[in-house]
Each structure stands twice: as structure tokens, then as C-alpha cells.
Design an enzyme around this catalytic site. Structure first.
Site, mmCIF file in Angstrom:
data_model
loop_
_atom_site.group_PDB
_atom_site.id
_atom_site.type_symbol
_atom_site.label_atom_id
_atom_site.label_comp_id
_atom_site.label_asym_id
_atom_site.label_seq_id
_atom_site.Cartn_x
_atom_site.Cartn_y
_atom_site.Cartn_z
ATOM 1 N N GLU A 96 32.712 37.711 43.801
ATOM 2 C CA GLU A 96 33.108 37.314 45.157
ATOM 3 C C GLU A 96 32.566 38.271 46.208
ATOM 4 O OE1 GLU A 96 37.098 36.406 47.854
ATOM 5 O OE2 GLU A 96 37.207 36.219 45.667
ATOM 6 N N ARG A 97 32.419 39.561 45.876
ATOM 7 C CA ARG A 97 31.864 40.517 46.841
ATOM 8 C C ARG A 97 30.449 40.115 47.232
ATOM 9 N NH1 ARG A 97 30.551 45.032 45.187
ATOM 10 N NH2 ARG A 97 30.704 46.237 47.095
ATOM 11 N N ASN A 130 38.378 42.986 37.963
ATOM 12 C CA ASN A 130 38.860 43.828 39.054
ATOM 13 C C ASN A 130 39.386 45.160 38.550
ATOM 14 O OD1 ASN A 130 38.492 42.446 41.592
ATOM 15 N ND2 ASN A 130 39.869 40.888 40.833
#
Length: 296
Positions: A96-97, A130
Site C-alpha cells: 500500500e505504501r 506490517n
């Protein structure tokens, strides 16, 4: 259906293949070509995972990544799956980054690896990805462990073993979630360290004590004493003697020469001391080793 439930007996079942893709897709350090075939999708056909455990993204780091993408492109693909909610749309499993940074860089097409994953697999991979990142704050990391335990029935021992952590490390982080929201917010923002937060857990009024710790810049030891004595008495502080101008000047010269923060702790009244050089990346460590090896 029953067979599928039996297949998912414990943490890591089937994750070796999934996490291999996640590791391939690490934008930060990997430069090798992906081992699986990739495709290119329009960025508007990709959406974030609504159950993504990570909620905060550092704007400066995103801008740095966007600058890199503008210059070199997206080196590694995102991992996505067909969206269960919208036809002809794909949901991010990992990366997502890069997706956010690509929007800042105004990239229109993104390389992806498409996988067929169910909701449970997506969430488990997102949590583990994460947790394995080094820039998670302690609260986010603790929430990740809690999700693995609550949503998948994993024990602290199983989580610790799968992620190469000690059980006490997992247990201590999970205890941080007992703190009030305002204290957790200070921990997220870096106003409190994990040591400060752990000391405040046993306090009857952690919110008030946390404000005092931040306002007065108390150390962990001072925070522990504050918790023991409550708010009634001022904390006795042990202040280190300030450094002389010459020591500060040497620190500045060394930091400028090396490009890394340098700290000199000189033993008061003696000729010995300690020199600390802080590096932010493995590249800086390599550079430091190169400098030291060439000055022999």
C-alpha cells in the site's frame, strides 16, 4: 469447507508462499526481478484493503518514495487480489505504501502480481507484513499481535515462534494496549518510549502521569519513581553534567565528516570515555566500515 478449516491449523499454514511474494515486493531494498509473472494495472483499478491494520503513513517517507518512483519507476510489483466488492477492481494485499506514493508521483500504471486469496489469508499476510516492518510504532505492532491472536486463535507462544520473537517480548507489547487512548497516542507520536509506557501501565492515573513525563522530559527511571510515589512529590532528578564546548565541537565535526550522528561520553575527570556512532541504514553501516578500513 471442513477440509479447508482443517488445513489452516496454525500460524504460517500456507504463508511461506504468500510471504515469498511479499518479500519479493519489498520496495525498500530488493532490486531483483520478481520470481512470479507480473501484470500491469491502471492505478484507478487498485484499491487499499479496508481491513489493513496499518493506519498511519509518514508523509515525508511517502514523498521520498514518490521521488524514487518518479526517477526509477516501481521496481517491485504490488501483491493484489480480485476485489470481492467491486468487479474489475483489485484489492491490495501487500504494497500500500507504493500505491500511495505512486499516486503522489502521478503514476498511471502499476506492476502487480495477482493472487487468489480469501479474506482470512489477506488479513493474516497484511498483519505479518506490517509486523515485519521496522518502522511500526509500538502500539501498531501490539495491535498486529493482538489481531493475530484474536482473529486466528493463535497463542503468544505460537506468534512468538512464527515471528522469531521471545514470548516475553510479545507479552510486554500486548500490555501496552491496556493504557488509555491518550497515552497510546503519545506512544504512537514518539512522545513516550516503550519503557515509559511500560512503567505507566501499573499507575492508577496513567494519563496525568504521562502528561507530566512529557512536559518535564523525564527519563524511564524517573518515570518509574514517579509511578511509585504518585503525583504528590516532585521527582528527584539526576542530571548529567553538561558537555564542554570542545567536546560538542568535536561531536559536530565528526558528525559532519561521517554524515552520521556522533556522541562522545567523556568520563568526568578521567581520560577514557565512549564514542557512539549512530547509523540509519545498512548502507550507512557499510560506508562507516569502508571509512574505518581505509584509515588503518
Amino acid at each position: 469447507m471442513s477440509q479447508k478449516k482443517n488445513d489452516r491449523r496454525g500460524l504460517g499454514r500456507g504463508l511461506s508462499a504468500l510471504m515469498a511474494d511479499v518479500n519479493i515486493a519489498s520496495q525498500d531494498s530488493v532490486t531483483e526481478k520478481p520470481a512470479r509473472p507480473e501484470q500491469v494495472l491502471p492505478i484507478e483499478k487498485i484499491e487499499p484493503n479496508p481491513d489493513q491494520p496499518r493506519r498511519s503513513f509518514d508523509e515525508k517517507l511517502l514523498q521520498d518514495l514518490a521521488n524514487s518512483i518518479s526517477e526509477k519507476g516501481i521496481i517491485q510489483p504490488l501483491i493484489v487480489r480480485p476485489s470481492p466488492r467491486k468487479p474489475n477492481t483489485y484489492e491490495i494485499v501487500a504494497g500500500e505504501r507504493r500505491w500511495r506514493a505512486s499516486q503522489i508521483a502521478q503514476v498511471h500504471d502499476i506492476p502487480v502480481i495477482i493472487r487468489e486469496l480469501d479474506d482470512t489469508e489477506v488479513l493474516e499476510v497484511a498483519i505479518i507484513e506490517n509486523i515485519q516492518r521496522s518502522d511500526l510504532n509500538p502500539v501498531e505492532e501490539a495491535i498486529g499481535y493482538r489481531q493475530l491472536m484474536d482473529r486466528f486463535g493463535h497463542t503468544q507462544e505460537k506468534v512468538a515462534s512464527a515471528l522469531s520473537k521471545s514470548r516475553s517480548y510479545i507479552a510486554n507489547l500486548l500490555r501496552l494496549l491496556q493504557l488509555p487512548d491518550d497515552v497510546q497516542a503519545m506512544l504512537r507520536e514518539g512522545l513516550l518510549s516503550t519503557g515509559h509506557a511500560r512503567a505507566l501501565i501499573t499507575s492508577e492515573n496513567p494519563s496525568e502521569l504521562a502528561k507530566k513525563v512529557v512536559a518535564e522530559g523525564l527519563s524511564v527511571r524517573e518515570t518509574e519513581r514517579l509511578v511509585k510515589q504518585g503525583m504528590s512529590e516532585p521527582v528527584k532528578r539526576t542530571l548529567k553534567p553538561s558537555k564542554d564546548a570542545d567536546t560538542k565541537a568535536i561531536e559536530g565535526d565528526l558528525s559532519a565528516a561521517l554524515g552520521m550522528k556522533t556522541i562522545i561520553d567523556h568520563a568526568q575527570g578521567k581520560e577514557n570515555g565512549k564514542l557512539t556512532i549512530q547509523y540509519k541504514s545498512l548502507e550507512q553501516l557499510d560506508e562507516l566500515c569502508r571509512i574505518l578500513s581505509t584509515t588503518r
